[in-house]
Design a protein around this motif. Structure first.
Motif, PDB file in Angstrom:
ATOM      1  N   UNK A   1       0.842  -1.166   0.000  1.00  0.00           N
ATOM      2  CA  UNK A   1       0.000   0.000   0.000  1.00  0.00           C
ATOM      3  C   UNK A   1       0.897   1.241   0.000  1.00  0.00           C
ATOM      4  N   UNK A   2       0.596   2.196  -0.861  1.00  0.00           N
ATOM      5  CA  UNK A   2       1.414   3.396  -0.928  1.00  0.00           C
ATOM      6  C   UNK A   2       1.318   4.175   0.384  1.00  0.00           C
ATOM      7  N   UNK A   3       2.361   4.932   0.641  1.00  0.00           N
ATOM      8  CA  UNK A   3       2.547   5.644   1.907  1.00  0.00           C
ATOM      9  C   UNK A   3       2.848   7.103   1.623  1.00  0.00           C
ATOM     10  N   UNK A   4       2.243   7.991   2.398  1.00  0.00           N
ATOM     11  CA  UNK A   4       2.452   9.433   2.238  1.00  0.00           C
ATOM     12  C   UNK A   4       3.064  10.012   3.504  1.00  0.00           C
ATOM     13  N   UNK A   5       4.017  10.897   3.304  1.00  0.00           N
ATOM     14  CA  UNK A   5       4.594  11.687   4.388  1.00  0.00           C
ATOM     15  C   UNK A   5       4.510  13.147   3.935  1.00  0.00           C
ATOM     16  N   UNK A   6       3.692  13.926   4.633  1.00  0.00           N
ATOM     17  CA  UNK A   6       3.535  15.342   4.319  1.00  0.00           C
ATOM     18  C   UNK A   6       3.939  16.107   5.561  1.00  0.00           C
ATOM     19  N   UNK A   7       4.885  17.031   5.412  1.00  0.00           N
ATOM     20  CA  UNK A   7       5.339  17.711   6.603  1.00  0.00           C
ATOM     21  C   UNK A   7       5.880  19.099   6.376  1.00  0.00           C
ATOM     22  N   UNK A   8       6.204  19.717   7.488  1.00  0.00           N
ATOM     23  CA  UNK A   8       6.819  21.044   7.475  1.00  0.00           C
ATOM     24  C   UNK A   8       8.124  20.985   8.249  1.00  0.00           C
ATOM     25  N   UNK A   9       9.076  21.765   7.778  1.00  0.00           N
ATOM     26  CA  UNK A   9      10.361  21.900   8.450  1.00  0.00           C
ATOM     27  C   UNK A   9      10.540  23.360   8.830  1.00  0.00           C
ATOM     28  N   UNK A  10      10.740  23.625  10.098  1.00  0.00           N
ATOM     29  CA  UNK A  10      11.065  24.980  10.518  1.00  0.00           C
ATOM     30  C   UNK A  10      12.532  25.256  10.209  1.00  0.00           C
ATOM     31  N   UNK A  11      12.810  26.413   9.634  1.00  0.00           N
ATOM     32  CA  UNK A  11      14.186  26.775   9.282  1.00  0.00           C
ATOM     33  C   UNK A  11      14.551  28.093   9.953  1.00  0.00           C
ATOM     34  N   UNK A  12      15.846  28.291  10.164  1.00  0.00           N
ATOM     35  CA  UNK A  12      16.307  29.554  10.723  1.00  0.00           C
ATOM     36  C   UNK A  12      15.993  30.686   9.744  1.00  0.00           C
ATOM     37  N   UNK A  13      15.717  31.882  10.261  1.00  0.00           N
ATOM     38  CA  UNK A  13      15.432  33.019   9.370  1.00  0.00           C
ATOM     39  C   UNK A  13      16.511  33.173   8.295  1.00  0.00           C
ATOM     40  N   UNK A  14      16.063  33.289   7.065  1.00  0.00           N
ATOM     41  CA  UNK A  14      16.968  33.460   5.937  1.00  0.00           C
ATOM     42  C   UNK A  14      17.533  32.166   5.362  1.00  0.00           C
ATOM     43  N   UNK A  15      17.215  31.021   5.980  1.00  0.00           N
ATOM     44  CA  UNK A  15      17.787  29.745   5.536  1.00  0.00           C
ATOM     45  C   UNK A  15      16.857  28.952   4.623  1.00  0.00           C
ATOM     46  N   UNK A  16      15.654  29.458   4.385  1.00  0.00           N
ATOM     47  CA  UNK A  16      14.671  28.690   3.631  1.00  0.00           C
ATOM     48  C   UNK A  16      15.180  28.281   2.254  1.00  0.00           C
ATOM     49  N   UNK A  17      15.735  29.213   1.500  1.00  0.00           N
ATOM     50  CA  UNK A  17      16.173  28.894   0.142  1.00  0.00           C
ATOM     51  C   UNK A  17      17.305  27.871   0.127  1.00  0.00           C
ATOM     52  N   UNK A  18      18.176  27.932   1.124  1.00  0.00           N
ATOM     53  CA  UNK A  18      19.272  26.958   1.199  1.00  0.00           C
ATOM     54  C   UNK A  18      18.731  25.559   1.475  1.00  0.00           C
ATOM     55  N   UNK A  19      17.737  25.460   2.349  1.00  0.00           N
ATOM     56  CA  UNK A  19      17.132  24.151   2.634  1.00  0.00           C
ATOM     57  C   UNK A  19      16.405  23.630   1.398  1.00  0.00           C
ATOM     58  N   UNK A  20      15.687  24.496   0.722  1.00  0.00           N
ATOM     59  CA  UNK A  20      15.009  24.090  -0.513  1.00  0.00           C
ATOM     60  C   UNK A  20      16.026  23.575  -1.526  1.00  0.00           C
ATOM     61  N   UNK A  21      17.146  24.267  -1.657  1.00  0.00           N
ATOM     62  CA  UNK A  21      18.182  23.837  -2.611  1.00  0.00           C
ATOM     63  C   UNK A  21      18.717  22.449  -2.268  1.00  0.00           C
ATOM     64  N   UNK A  22      18.905  22.174  -1.001  1.00  0.00           N
ATOM     65  CA  UNK A  22      19.388  20.852  -0.581  1.00  0.00           C
ATOM     66  C   UNK A  22      18.346  19.785  -0.901  1.00  0.00           C
ATOM     67  N   UNK A  23      17.094  20.063  -0.567  1.00  0.00           N
ATOM     68  CA  UNK A  23      16.040  19.060  -0.730  1.00  0.00           C
ATOM     69  C   UNK A  23      15.623  18.825  -2.179  1.00  0.00           C
TER      70      UNK A  23
END
Length: 100
Positions: A1-23
């Motif tokens: 059976x397929x499995x879903x993981x939907x979530x949020x990651x809190x990031x330090x201010x100004x770090x959002x784009x860097x985390x997006x780039x990694x992911x």
């Protein structure tokens, strides 16, 4: 059976784009491990949050992927950029109006 993981990651201010780039770096290991979909997103109303939606062939495939060297390296790279708050939902898919 397929499995879903939907979530949020809190990031330090100004770090959002860097985390997006990694992911969002191309990682063929995920496909091989059974990942059917891995989407990363942002919302300007939540500038210190990264949203992730994953669809896997099974919960076991998702869990096993966390042992892949490429996944462990991405996690290690992202960890210093995360502020700690993580939330989300995991569930087994029981159906969809888009497929039989």
């Amino acid at each position: 059976m397929t499995f879903v993981n939907v979530g949020t990651l809190g990031v330090h201010p100004g770090a959002r784009d860097a985390v997006v780039a990694i992911l969002t770096r191309r990682n063929r290991d995920l496909e091989t491990a059974g990942c059917l979909l891995y989407e990363v997103g942002v919302n300007d109303d939540a500038p210190d949050t990264v949203f992730v939606a994953e669809l896997w062939v099974s919960a076991e495939a998702h869990q096993a992927s966390l042992q892949l060297d490429s996944v462990r390296a991405a996690i290690a790279e992202a960890m210093p950029l995360l502020s700690g708050p993580m939330d989300g939902y995991r569930f087994a898919v029981t159906g969809s109006p888009l497929r039989e």
